[in-house]
Design a protein around this motif. Structure first.
Motif, PDB file in Angstrom:
ATOM      1  N   ALA A 106       0.875  -1.179   0.000  1.00  0.00           N
ATOM      2  CA  ALA A 106       0.000   0.000   0.000  1.00  0.00           C
ATOM      3  C   ALA A 106       0.907   1.223   0.000  1.00  0.00           C
ATOM      4  O   ALA A 106       1.514   1.554   1.010  1.00  0.00           O
ATOM      5  N   LEU A 108       1.193   5.107  -0.434  1.00  0.00           N
ATOM      6  CA  LEU A 108       0.343   6.288  -0.311  1.00  0.00           C
ATOM      7  C   LEU A 108       1.160   7.551  -0.545  1.00  0.00           C
ATOM      8  O   LEU A 108       2.287   7.666  -0.061  1.00  0.00           O
ATOM      9  N   SER A 125      -9.333   7.569  -3.467  1.00  0.00           N
ATOM     10  CA  SER A 125      -8.114   6.875  -3.885  1.00  0.00           C
ATOM     11  C   SER A 125      -7.074   7.810  -4.485  1.00  0.00           C
ATOM     12  O   SER A 125      -6.046   7.352  -4.972  1.00  0.00           O
ATOM     13  N   VAL A 128      -3.562   7.207  -3.408  1.00  0.00           N
ATOM     14  CA  VAL A 128      -2.984   5.889  -3.631  1.00  0.00           C
ATOM     15  C   VAL A 128      -2.081   5.912  -4.860  1.00  0.00           C
ATOM     16  O   VAL A 128      -2.536   6.162  -5.971  1.00  0.00           O
ATOM     17  N   GLN A 130       0.279   3.143  -5.324  1.00  0.00           N
ATOM     18  CA  GLN A 130       0.212   1.731  -5.666  1.00  0.00           C
ATOM     19  C   GLN A 130      -0.603   1.013  -4.583  1.00  0.00           C
ATOM     20  O   GLN A 130      -0.532   1.365  -3.413  1.00  0.00           O
ATOM     21  N   LEU A 131      -1.347   0.005  -5.014  1.00  0.00           N
ATOM     22  CA  LEU A 131      -2.122  -0.790  -4.071  1.00  0.00           C
ATOM     23  C   LEU A 131      -2.357  -2.155  -4.712  1.00  0.00           C
ATOM     24  O   LEU A 131      -3.185  -2.284  -5.608  1.00  0.00           O
ATOM     25  N   TYR A 132      -1.587  -3.137  -4.268  1.00  0.00           N
ATOM     26  CA  TYR A 132      -1.713  -4.453  -4.890  1.00  0.00           C
ATOM     27  C   TYR A 132      -1.413  -5.568  -3.902  1.00  0.00           C
ATOM     28  O   TYR A 132      -0.777  -5.364  -2.863  1.00  0.00           O
TER      29      TYR A 132
END
Length: 369
Positions: A106, A108, A125, A128, A130-132
């Motif tokens: 995550a 942020l 979002s 954000v 990256q969020l994977y």
């Protein structure tokens, strides 16, 4: 479904809380945290800078009424680090977990650089980057689902991982991030491959068009460096011809003190696009200081569609960026000289006359934790 809105104050409180937590965790406490929560990690960066032009405007100039601006601060048509005077980059906090089979990231961001990086995100979002999540199917295959930064190009969003503080035209015109499913495959100790199916480029929150982009990568690496051949192909919006982009990124240590990187790319989208090449020689002069040059040639492909490009139809550009990296612990000071030249008068000098070049200076500070 109820829409959740996060205000700027709420965002500030979130990041302040995370920041205070991180500050309270010293090196010794990090070891305790690792023992208490094995596999979990926290990191990130903070960056800020000063920027001024030598031959271009650094402020707004107003007309006879004193209220209507007729010209404003000049900057290259590249992402980030374009504001005049003392300016902010971003705060970046990366939370992660790495297990034997599964994990997540995550990433942020908050601040002007972060907002530019996620420019097509909406709602909550927009903090954000990256969020994977990922799953190691085997020792040689990893599946990743979610929002991840692009695999194309030499440069990245985080200033920690770039030698130069300002960014290239190829990076700025190319994709920033993708949301989709990708498979990373280790073919052997040196060769790797990647296949992906993704939303249209930079639509990271969801797919508004119902069309998809395909990605692929072939990589080679050893103890001296690496080379990656990257490819994306697919519709970015209904009614447009598919985007095709091929990109080569490579960098090698020729000695303990000398490194040379190269990036070249070609992009075609609905009869417009761009191509370019950049060299990145870097010399480590001492334990704490290194100096590097980015020498870039960039070509816009407008084909009569002037409204789709920044510098007008079919412009040719060169940019030379000389950057120093002085490191003190986790802080890196980056003084930078940059000269951008275009084959037409796209800039305005301090006498309000058109000119084909812009010279500038940046002093940046990047702290990584």
């Amino acid at each position: 479904m109820k829409q959740i809105t996060i205000t700027k104050m709420q965002k500030f409180l979130i990041f302040a809380s995370i920041g205070l937590w991180n500050i309270s965790v010293s090196a010794q406490e990090s070891e305790v945290l690792e023992e208490a929560l094995p596999g979990f990690s926290i990191g990130g960066s903070v960056d800020t800078y000063f920027r001024t032009n030598f031959n271009g405007l650094n402020k707004y100039v107003y007309g006879p009424d004193g209220e209507t601006p007729i010209a404003g601060p000049q900057a290259p048509a590249t992402a980030f680090a374009n504001d005049p005077g003392f300016a902010l980059g971003m705060a970046n906090v990366i939370l992660g977990y790495e297990g034997e089979k599964i994990g997540f990231v995550a990433d942020l961001v908050f601040g002007p650089r972060g907002e530019e990086a996620v420019f097509l995100s909406m709602g909550s979002s927009n903090i954000v980057n990256q969020l994977y999540v990922y799953y190691n199917v085997s020792e040689n295959v990893r599946l990743t689902l979610g929002d991840f930064n692009t695999f194309l190009g030499y440069e990245v969003i985080s200033p920690v991982d770039n030698f130069n503080y300002s960014t290239s035209y190829m990076f700025s015109y190319g994709p920033f991030s993708h949301t989709g499913l990708k498979a990373d495959i280790a073919l052997n100790n040196n060769w790797s491959a990647m296949l992906a199916i993704m939303n249209p480029t930079d639509y990271t929150e969801f797919d508004p068009f119902g069309v998809y982009t395909f990605g692929a990568q072939l990589g080679y690496s050893n103890s001296s460096g690496s080379a990656y051949l990257n490819l994306i192909y697919g519709e970015q919006a209904p009614g447009l011809d598919p985007t095709f982009q091929i990109d080569l990124t490579t960098g090698w240590d020729f000695s303990e003190a000398f490194y040379l990187g190269l990036n070249t790319t070609y992009n075609s989208t609905d009869d417009v696009g761009f191509y370019g090449v950049a060299l990145y020689p870097q010399i480590q002069t001492s334990e704490n200081f290194a100096i590097g040059l980015r020498a870039e040639y960039f070509k816009e492909l407008a084909n009569g569609h002037d409204e789709t490009v920044v510098y007008n139809s079919d412009a040719n550009l060169t940019a030379f960026t000389l950057t120093g990296n002085y490191t003190v612990g986790s802080l890196t000071i980056k003084p930078e000289l940059r000269l951008d030249s275009v084959d037409r008068d796209v800039f305005i000098n301090q006498d309000l006359e058109p000119t084909d070049n812009l010279s500038s200076f940046i002093l940046a500070a990047v702290y990584a934790f």
